[in-house]
Design a protein around this motif. Structure first.
Motif, mmCIF file in Angstrom:
data_model
loop_
_atom_site.group_PDB
_atom_site.id
_atom_site.type_symbol
_atom_site.label_atom_id
_atom_site.label_comp_id
_atom_site.label_asym_id
_atom_site.label_seq_id
_atom_site.Cartn_x
_atom_site.Cartn_y
_atom_site.Cartn_z
ATOM 1 N N ASN A 428 48.745 -8.846 -35.530
ATOM 2 C CA ASN A 428 48.862 -7.388 -35.672
ATOM 3 C C ASN A 428 48.232 -6.667 -34.487
ATOM 4 O O ASN A 428 48.826 -5.739 -33.907
ATOM 5 C CB ASN A 428 48.194 -6.962 -36.980
ATOM 6 C CG ASN A 428 48.453 -5.516 -37.338
ATOM 7 O OD1 ASN A 428 48.300 -4.619 -36.524
ATOM 8 N ND2 ASN A 428 48.835 -5.281 -38.581
ATOM 9 N N SER A 429 47.028 -7.075 -34.094
ATOM 10 C CA SER A 429 46.335 -6.402 -32.991
ATOM 11 C C SER A 429 46.977 -6.697 -31.643
ATOM 12 O O SER A 429 46.886 -5.892 -30.714
ATOM 13 C CB SER A 429 44.860 -6.821 -32.953
ATOM 14 O OG SER A 429 44.140 -6.214 -34.003
ATOM 15 N N ILE A 430 47.627 -7.843 -31.521
ATOM 16 C CA ILE A 430 48.295 -8.182 -30.265
ATOM 17 C C ILE A 430 49.599 -7.403 -30.118
ATOM 18 O O ILE A 430 49.940 -6.920 -29.028
ATOM 19 C CB ILE A 430 48.563 -9.697 -30.206
ATOM 20 C CG1 ILE A 430 47.230 -10.462 -30.203
ATOM 21 C CG2 ILE A 430 49.388 -10.067 -28.977
ATOM 22 C CD1 ILE A 430 47.385 -11.963 -30.304
ATOM 23 N N ALA A 431 50.330 -7.256 -31.211
ATOM 24 C CA ALA A 431 51.634 -6.599 -31.159
ATOM 25 C C ALA A 431 51.529 -5.081 -31.150
ATOM 26 O O ALA A 431 52.339 -4.399 -30.506
ATOM 27 C CB ALA A 431 52.486 -7.046 -32.351
ATOM 28 N N ASN A 432 50.545 -4.535 -31.850
ATOM 29 C CA ASN A 432 50.418 -3.074 -31.985
ATOM 30 C C ASN A 432 49.200 -2.618 -31.187
ATOM 31 O O ASN A 432 48.091 -2.519 -31.709
ATOM 32 C CB ASN A 432 50.281 -2.711 -33.463
ATOM 33 C CG ASN A 432 51.487 -3.144 -34.277
ATOM 34 O OD1 ASN A 432 52.494 -2.457 -34.350
ATOM 35 N ND2 ASN A 432 51.391 -4.320 -34.900
ATOM 36 N N ARG A 433 49.423 -2.344 -29.918
ATOM 37 C CA ARG A 433 48.342 -2.043 -28.983
ATOM 38 C C ARG A 433 48.006 -0.548 -29.033
ATOM 39 O O ARG A 433 48.329 0.223 -28.132
ATOM 40 C CB ARG A 433 48.725 -2.470 -27.571
ATOM 41 C CG ARG A 433 48.999 -3.972 -27.469
ATOM 42 C CD ARG A 433 49.437 -4.364 -26.067
ATOM 43 N NE ARG A 433 48.415 -4.066 -25.059
ATOM 44 C CZ ARG A 433 47.398 -4.867 -24.782
ATOM 45 N NH1 ARG A 433 47.252 -6.020 -25.449
ATOM 46 N NH2 ARG A 433 46.528 -4.539 -23.850
ATOM 47 N N CYS A 434 47.320 -0.170 -30.089
ATOM 48 C CA CYS A 434 46.924 1.218 -30.299
ATOM 49 C C CYS A 434 45.412 1.260 -30.449
ATOM 50 O O CYS A 434 44.843 0.557 -31.292
ATOM 51 C CB CYS A 434 47.601 1.783 -31.550
ATOM 52 S SG CYS A 434 47.036 3.432 -32.015
ATOM 53 N N THR A 435 44.753 2.093 -29.641
ATOM 54 C CA THR A 435 43.281 2.111 -29.673
ATOM 55 C C THR A 435 42.747 2.627 -30.996
ATOM 56 O O THR A 435 41.631 2.270 -31.390
ATOM 57 C CB THR A 435 42.732 2.966 -28.523
ATOM 58 O OG1 THR A 435 43.274 4.294 -28.600
ATOM 59 C CG2 THR A 435 43.093 2.360 -27.170
ATOM 60 N N ILE A 436 43.503 3.472 -31.700
ATOM 61 C CA ILE A 436 43.053 3.951 -33.003
ATOM 62 C C ILE A 436 42.932 2.773 -33.971
ATOM 63 O O ILE A 436 41.936 2.621 -34.686
ATOM 64 C CB ILE A 436 44.015 5.017 -33.555
ATOM 65 C CG1 ILE A 436 43.954 6.284 -32.693
ATOM 66 C CG2 ILE A 436 43.679 5.351 -35.011
ATOM 67 C CD1 ILE A 436 44.938 7.357 -33.119
ATOM 68 N N ALA A 437 43.943 1.918 -33.987
ATOM 69 C CA ALA A 437 43.900 0.740 -34.853
ATOM 70 C C ALA A 437 42.897 -0.283 -34.336
ATOM 71 O O ALA A 437 42.200 -0.940 -35.118
ATOM 72 C CB ALA A 437 45.295 0.118 -34.944
ATOM 73 N N TRP A 438 42.801 -0.420 -33.020
ATOM 74 C CA TRP A 438 41.870 -1.387 -32.451
ATOM 75 C C TRP A 438 40.429 -1.081 -32.826
ATOM 76 O O TRP A 438 39.624 -1.994 -33.025
ATOM 77 C CB TRP A 438 42.033 -1.408 -30.933
ATOM 78 C CG TRP A 438 43.133 -2.310 -30.447
ATOM 79 C CD1 TRP A 438 43.936 -3.099 -31.226
ATOM 80 C CD2 TRP A 438 43.530 -2.525 -29.104
ATOM 81 N NE1 TRP A 438 44.820 -3.793 -30.440
ATOM 82 C CE2 TRP A 438 44.602 -3.457 -29.122
ATOM 83 C CE3 TRP A 438 43.114 -2.023 -27.879
ATOM 84 C CZ2 TRP A 438 45.225 -3.899 -27.958
ATOM 85 C CZ3 TRP A 438 43.744 -2.460 -26.713
ATOM 86 C CH2 TRP A 438 44.785 -3.386 -26.761
ATOM 87 N N ALA A 439 40.086 0.201 -32.889
ATOM 88 C CA ALA A 439 38.712 0.566 -33.247
ATOM 89 C C ALA A 439 38.368 0.161 -34.674
ATOM 90 O O ALA A 439 37.195 0.115 -35.047
ATOM 91 C CB ALA A 439 38.504 2.068 -33.075
#
Length: 521
Positions: A428-439
């Motif tokens: 999920n974190s590799i495919a969806n490179r969004c800093t909001i989700a990454w945080a």
């Protein structure tokens, strides 16, 4: 001044010590002081003579000092009186300055200090959207809180401290700004908590100040902030249906508590059995659909429920010889089945916007060894990542006799099921490179990464954590070191296609939380 823990012989500065003379101290407020591990400059030398720096002497701010014990003893919360809920009644702080809650809704003068304006803009662009991840409708932290900050000094300092800390971690610059704002925010929070009125804005400020510590410290060190904030939550009965900023802050606080506990492998800083009932989820009308925000909040609630169940299964094993343990194996099995049904039911009720946009297989020629699933935006992908983490936690927590835990987790049925969820979380974190989700992903990736047995998948997980640190400022080094240590202790699973026995040991370590905690949260 060296960074060290104050000893019993050390003195506390006068502006803190007078609180010990306060008459009726009802609730202990534990707030963590600046961390001694923070890589901030030991000496502050101002670059320009701004209005802010003229107001606060550089000599006072020299280092982050671990004052955990002293701060936890000195911070208290006074009970509210009958006038606290009346916005028209002027309040008076402990310096004698009157203020009114009604004044916060008026038109306030804009900020004119250049440095403050820079960091407030960074707050609205970066920090606010992260906090509003599951609040796409009202966006209180992005839209409402910055306006409150113009007339509420504590909120302003908390916003600026959070933005300055993130900026310093991403750029490795302006460390003294982060230190200055953070220290002043702590001092102001200390004063506000000893006033008779505690607004929802104070609740929000506690979360922002806690975030300053969270992005750079070990998860176990978040607990002082979160435990003290929990006392405010219980005292004011803020919950999932309070409305307004208090409700938005409640769900953010709930999420922080769960993430801290997952990452540390420890029990939650507050009693989740008291916090869980505060969530409120009216079922959609017949034929209706969940709103996106409500569905996402229910995901947080379900992850909290499975986390508490996980702690109870560990407690059952730890105290299996004690007759006082109320959790029999049959009772745990019934609850486990119910939680599994709840997860499955909620997954089927996901709003249409939550459906995947694309699903592509893994490719040996690229750096992603996982199936790639992309969603419409970061908040949606984050909700799925939390839901899959709930599935993983519940799979690891399937009730069984104490002696059979390793055998159960080593079985192909349970082991492959848990590994499948772990792969979805990392992918999920590799495919969806969004800093909001990454945080929001660091703790989830750490939990899932412990379950990986193939070297290529492990390296992909580490690259994801490195990307998160580079782009969000969140310190993931401790997480990566913990994963490397877990994999070393997990046997020979570093080669491609590690054996199922290796997987069983890794899953057992993950279930134990990286240690031997066995206290119910």
């Amino acid at each position: 001044m060296s960074s060290r823990r104050l000893g019993p012989q050390d003195t506390i500065s006068p502006h803190r010590s007078h609180v010990m003379n306060t008459a009726q101290l009802a609730f202990s407020k534990q707030v963590r002081g600046p961390s001694s591990r923070s890589k901030l400059a030991l000496e502050w030398k101002p670059e320009t003579k701004t209005a802010w720096k003229q107001r606060h002497s550089p000599a006072r701010i020299v280092a982050f000092v671990d004052e955990t014990f002293q701060v936890s003893q000195l911070y208290h919360v006074l009970p509210c009186d009958a006038t606290d809920d009346d916005p028209g009644v002027p309040k008076t702080n402990n310096k004698g300055h009157a203020f009114s809650l009604a004044a916060h809704t008026g038109v306030a003068a804009p900020i004119t200090n250049e440095k403050d304006a820079f960091y407030l803009a960074r707050y609205t662009d970066i920090i606010g959207p992260r906090f509003d991840m599951f609040d796409s409708t009202s966006r209180y932290f992005s839209l409402t809180l910055p306006r409150i900050a113009l007339s509420n000094h504590l909120v302003l300092l908390a916003c600026l401290a959070c933005a300055a800390r993130q900026y310093s971690l991403v750029t490795d610059r302006s460390h003294h700004d982060a230190l200055e704002y953070y220290n002043e925010a702590l001092k102001t929070l200390y004063e506000r908590l000893n006033d008779s009125g505690h607004e929802a804005a104070t609740f929000a400020s506690c979360l922002l100040i806690a975030h300053c510590e969270m992005v750079e410290s070990k998860a176990s060190d978040w607990n002082l902030h979160l435990k003290g904030t929990g006392e405010l939550v219980m005292m004011h009965h803020w919950n999932g249906r309070s409305g307004g900023l208090a409700q938005a802050s409640f769900w953010i606080y709930y999420r922080m508590i769960i993430l801290a506990s997952l990452a540390s492998g420890m029990s939650a800083a507050v009693n989740l059995s008291q916090l869980l009932p505060l969530g409120y989820f009216p079922s959609p009308a017949a034929g209706g659909e969940w709103t996106l925000d409500a569905w996402q909040s229910k995901v947080v609630h379900l992850l909290g429920s499975t986390h508490r169940f996980w702690a109870r299964t560990r407690n059952h094993h730890h105290h299996h010889h004690h007759q006082s343990n109320p959790d029999s194996l049959d009772k745990l099995t019934t609850e486990w089945t119910s939680l599994n049904d709840q997860l499955l039911h909620h997954q089927t009720q996901a709003p249409p916007i939550c459906q995947a946009l694309s699903i592509t297989p893994s490719n040996d020629d690229n750096l992603n060894p996982f199936e790639t699933v992309r969603y419409v935006n970061g908040p949606v992908s984050a909700a799925w990542q939390m839901l899959h983490t709930a599935y993983l936690v519940l799979t690891l927590s399937q009730p069984c006799p104490r002696a059979a835990r390793l055998t159960l987790l080593s079985s192909p049925e349970v082991g492959n099921k848990a590994l499948g969820y772990a792969r979805m979380i990392v992918s999920n974190s590799i495919a969806n490179r969004c800093t909001i989700a990454w945080a929001n992903a660091v703790q989830l990736l750490t939990m899932a990464g412990q379950c990986l047995v193939v070297a290529r998948e492990r390296q992909a997980c580490l690259r994801a954590l490195e990307d998160i640190q580079r782009h969000t400022g969140w310190n993931t080094r401790v997480n990566m070191e913990m994963l490397a240590d877990t994999w070393r202790r997990g046997g020979t699973g570093e080669v491609d296609g590690g054996g199922v026995g290796d997987l069983g040991r890794l899953l057992y370590t993950a279930w134990m939380g990286g240690g031997d905690e066995g206290v119910v949260s």
